[in-house]
Design an enzyme around this catalytic site. Structure first.
Site, PDB file in Angstrom:
ATOM      1  N   TYR A   1       0.850  -1.200   0.000  1.00 12.96           N
ATOM      2  CA  TYR A   1       0.000   0.000   0.000  1.00 12.96           C
ATOM      3  C   TYR A   1       0.881   1.245   0.000  1.00 12.96           C
ATOM      4  O   TYR A   1       0.675   2.174  -0.795  1.00 12.96           O
ATOM      5  CB  TYR A   1      -0.914  -0.043   1.227  1.00 12.96           C
ATOM      6  CG  TYR A   1      -1.743   1.199   1.461  1.00 12.96           C
ATOM      7  CD1 TYR A   1      -2.749   1.570   0.569  1.00 12.96           C
ATOM      8  CD2 TYR A   1      -1.534   1.994   2.589  1.00 12.96           C
ATOM      9  CE1 TYR A   1      -3.515   2.706   0.790  1.00 12.96           C
ATOM     10  CE2 TYR A   1      -2.299   3.126   2.824  1.00 12.96           C
ATOM     11  CZ  TYR A   1      -3.284   3.481   1.920  1.00 12.96           C
ATOM     12  OH  TYR A   1      -4.040   4.609   2.140  1.00 12.96           O
TER      13      TYR A   1
HETATM   14  N1  LIG Z   1      -7.890   4.041   6.495  1.00  9.54           N
HETATM   15  C1  LIG Z   1      -7.205   5.093   6.847  1.00  9.54           C
HETATM   16  O1  LIG Z   1      -7.000   5.389   8.050  1.00  9.54           O
HETATM   17  C2  LIG Z   1      -6.654   6.002   5.787  1.00  9.54           C
HETATM   18  C3  LIG Z   1      -5.880   7.068   6.188  1.00  9.54           C
HETATM   19  C4  LIG Z   1      -5.460   7.995   5.242  1.00  9.54           C
HETATM   20  C5  LIG Z   1      -5.814   7.829   3.905  1.00  9.54           C
HETATM   21  N2  LIG Z   1      -6.556   6.739   3.510  1.00  9.54           N
HETATM   22  C6  LIG Z   1      -6.909   6.672   2.086  1.00  9.54           C
HETATM   23  O2  LIG Z   1      -8.180   7.271   1.917  1.00  9.54           O
HETATM   24  C7  LIG Z   1      -8.864   6.594   0.860  1.00  9.54           C
HETATM   25  C8  LIG Z   1     -10.348   6.878   0.958  1.00  9.54           C
HETATM   26  O3  LIG Z   1     -10.825   6.437   2.212  1.00  9.54           O
HETATM   27  P1  LIG Z   1     -12.323   5.854   2.335  1.00  9.54           P
HETATM   28  O4  LIG Z   1     -12.499   5.456   3.751  1.00  9.54           O
HETATM   29  O5  LIG Z   1     -13.254   6.785   1.673  1.00  9.54           O
HETATM   30  O6  LIG Z   1     -12.167   4.541   1.422  1.00  9.54           O
HETATM   31  P2  LIG Z   1     -13.279   3.512   0.919  1.00  9.54           P
HETATM   32  O7  LIG Z   1     -14.588   3.754   1.595  1.00  9.54           O
HETATM   33  O8  LIG Z   1     -12.670   2.150   1.017  1.00  9.54           O
HETATM   34  O9  LIG Z   1     -13.461   3.920  -0.616  1.00  9.54           O
HETATM   35  C9  LIG Z   1     -12.652   3.462  -1.626  1.00  9.54           C
HETATM   36  C10 LIG Z   1     -13.510   3.342  -2.882  1.00  9.54           C
HETATM   37  O10 LIG Z   1     -12.677   2.898  -3.967  1.00  9.54           O
HETATM   38  C11 LIG Z   1     -13.498   2.085  -4.774  1.00  9.54           C
HETATM   39  N3  LIG Z   1     -12.773   1.160  -5.639  1.00  9.54           N
HETATM   40  C12 LIG Z   1     -11.968   0.134  -5.270  1.00  9.54           C
HETATM   41  N4  LIG Z   1     -11.549  -0.537  -6.356  1.00  9.54           N
HETATM   42  C13 LIG Z   1     -12.107   0.089  -7.424  1.00  9.54           C
HETATM   43  C14 LIG Z   1     -12.055  -0.142  -8.827  1.00  9.54           C
HETATM   44  N5  LIG Z   1     -11.347  -1.148  -9.344  1.00  9.54           N
HETATM   45  N6  LIG Z   1     -12.744   0.692  -9.646  1.00  9.54           N
HETATM   46  C15 LIG Z   1     -13.484   1.706  -9.145  1.00  9.54           C
HETATM   47  N7  LIG Z   1     -13.579   1.979  -7.812  1.00  9.54           N
HETATM   48  C16 LIG Z   1     -12.895   1.164  -6.980  1.00  9.54           C
HETATM   49  C17 LIG Z   1     -14.323   1.274  -3.804  1.00  9.54           C
HETATM   50  O11 LIG Z   1     -15.460   0.754  -4.452  1.00  9.54           O
HETATM   51  P3  LIG Z   1     -15.994  -0.760  -4.205  1.00  9.54           P
HETATM   52  O12 LIG Z   1     -16.977  -0.646  -3.068  1.00  9.54           O
HETATM   53  O13 LIG Z   1     -16.612  -1.129  -5.498  1.00  9.54           O
HETATM   54  O14 LIG Z   1     -14.791  -1.598  -3.825  1.00  9.54           O
HETATM   55  C18 LIG Z   1     -14.659   2.334  -2.755  1.00  9.54           C
HETATM   56  O15 LIG Z   1     -15.886   2.930  -3.044  1.00  9.54           O
HETATM   57  C19 LIG Z   1      -8.434   5.130   1.088  1.00  9.54           C
HETATM   58  O16 LIG Z   1      -8.601   4.350  -0.046  1.00  9.54           O
HETATM   59  C20 LIG Z   1      -7.000   5.279   1.495  1.00  9.54           C
HETATM   60  O17 LIG Z   1      -6.170   5.229   0.349  1.00  9.54           O
HETATM   61  C21 LIG Z   1      -6.985   5.832   4.428  1.00  9.54           C
END
Ligand SMILES: NC(=O)c1ccc[n+]([C@@H]2O[C@H](COP(=O)([O-])OP(=O)(O)OC[C@H]3O[C@@H](n4cnc5c(N)ncnc54)[C@H](OP(=O)(O)O)[C@@H]3O)[C@@H](O)[C@H]2O)c1
Length: 223
Positions: free
Chosen positions: A136
């Site tokens: 990641y």
């Molecule tokens: N977790 C943490 O503490 C943290 C901290 C800092 C930054 N982040 C970053 O912040 C980002 C956003 O956070 P979040 O909580 O909003 O994430 P999330 O709810 O997991 O949203 C990610 C989205 O990406 C979509 N996606 C995945 N694979 C895809 C594909 N092949 N084509 C099109 N869409 C796709 C997913 O759709 P599906 O439902 O179809 O899979 C989901 O809707 C994370 O992905 C991460 O990189 C995370």
């Protein structure tokens, strides 16, 4: 929110938790949001948030197709992510290659890219992490470096640990913050403020929950 003209936003990963929150804010403020999703069952949620579903799977498309689908967009928000349950391969295909396809599309559209990364991506060596997190980190850092070198207009937003706490409307922003929590509500509000300020570009911003009112914190980034 601010005094900019309405924009057309391509929200990549449009059904994500931050993406849906940002879509609600942006559409309520009069911006048009084209939400890229891969699952047709997510279309209703996107529409409820005020977005227009665009059905494309990041792992089965490319920048040219993305550009054609988002033809009206002047800002692309990369809010997609492979997610915590996925292995190294999807970190590469979604978090890295998906971001690169977004940059290719942005170059064709003349659009600015606002990309979600995370605090520590540039400072924590992968060898100190487990296999999945290391993949990641490599994917996200490669995407950030590619965007910085792209020649596009860009803003990279690096949140701390995401929570589902209710947004306080107040954050700390900075260049190299230590880790800490930040609510998805607050991150979405920061994104919406950045989207609505097209002059913000060439900035990498760490975000945590904090004390500064979000509109002021983002406005100060441009000064
Ligand atoms: N977790 C943490 O503490 C943290 C901290 C800092 C930054 N982040 C970053 O912040 C980002 C956003 O956070 P979040 O909580 O909003 O994430 P999330 O709810 O997991 O949203 C990610 C989205 O990406 C979509 N996606 C995945 N694979 C895809 C594909 N092949 N084509 C099109 N869409 C796709 C997913 O759709 P599906 O439902 O179809 O899979 C989901 O809707 C994370 O992905 C991460 O990189 C995370």
């Amino acid at each position: 929110m601010n005094d900019s003209s309405p924009t057309v936003v391509g929200m990549i990963g449009g059904h994500g938790q931050i993406a849906l929150r940002a879509t609600r804010l942006l559409s309520a403020a009069g911006h048009r949001v084209l939400s890229v999703i891969r699952n047709p069952e997510h279309a209703a949620d996107v529409e409820l948030a005020g977005g227009e579903p665009v059905l494309l799977d990041l792992e089965r498309t490319n920048g040219d197709e993305l550009a054609r689908a988002l033809g009206a967009a002047d800002t692309l928000v990369f809010a997609a992510g492979a997610g915590p349950g996925s292995g190294p391969e999807r970190k590469e295909t979604v978090d890295h290659q998906g971001a690169l396809a977004t940059m290719t599309a942005a170059a064709q559209l003349g659009a600015r890219v606002v990309q979600i990364s995370y605090i520590g991506v540039a400072t924590t060596p992968p060898e100190t992490m487990g296999v999945d997190f290391a993949a990641y980190q490599r994917a996200k850092y490669a995407a950030d470096l590619a965007l910085e070198a792209s020649g596009l207009d860009w803003v990279i937003v690096r949140p701390g640990t995401l929570t589902n706490d209710a947004g306080t409307g107040r954050v700390t922003v900075g260049a190299r913050l230590d880790r800490g929590p930040v609510s998805r509500d607050n991150v979405a509000r920061v994104l919406a403020e950045i989207v609505a300020r097209p002059k913000l570009r060439g900035l990498t911003v760490d975000i945590l929950d904090g004390d500064t009112e979000i509109e002021r914190a983002v406005a100060n980034l441009g000064s």
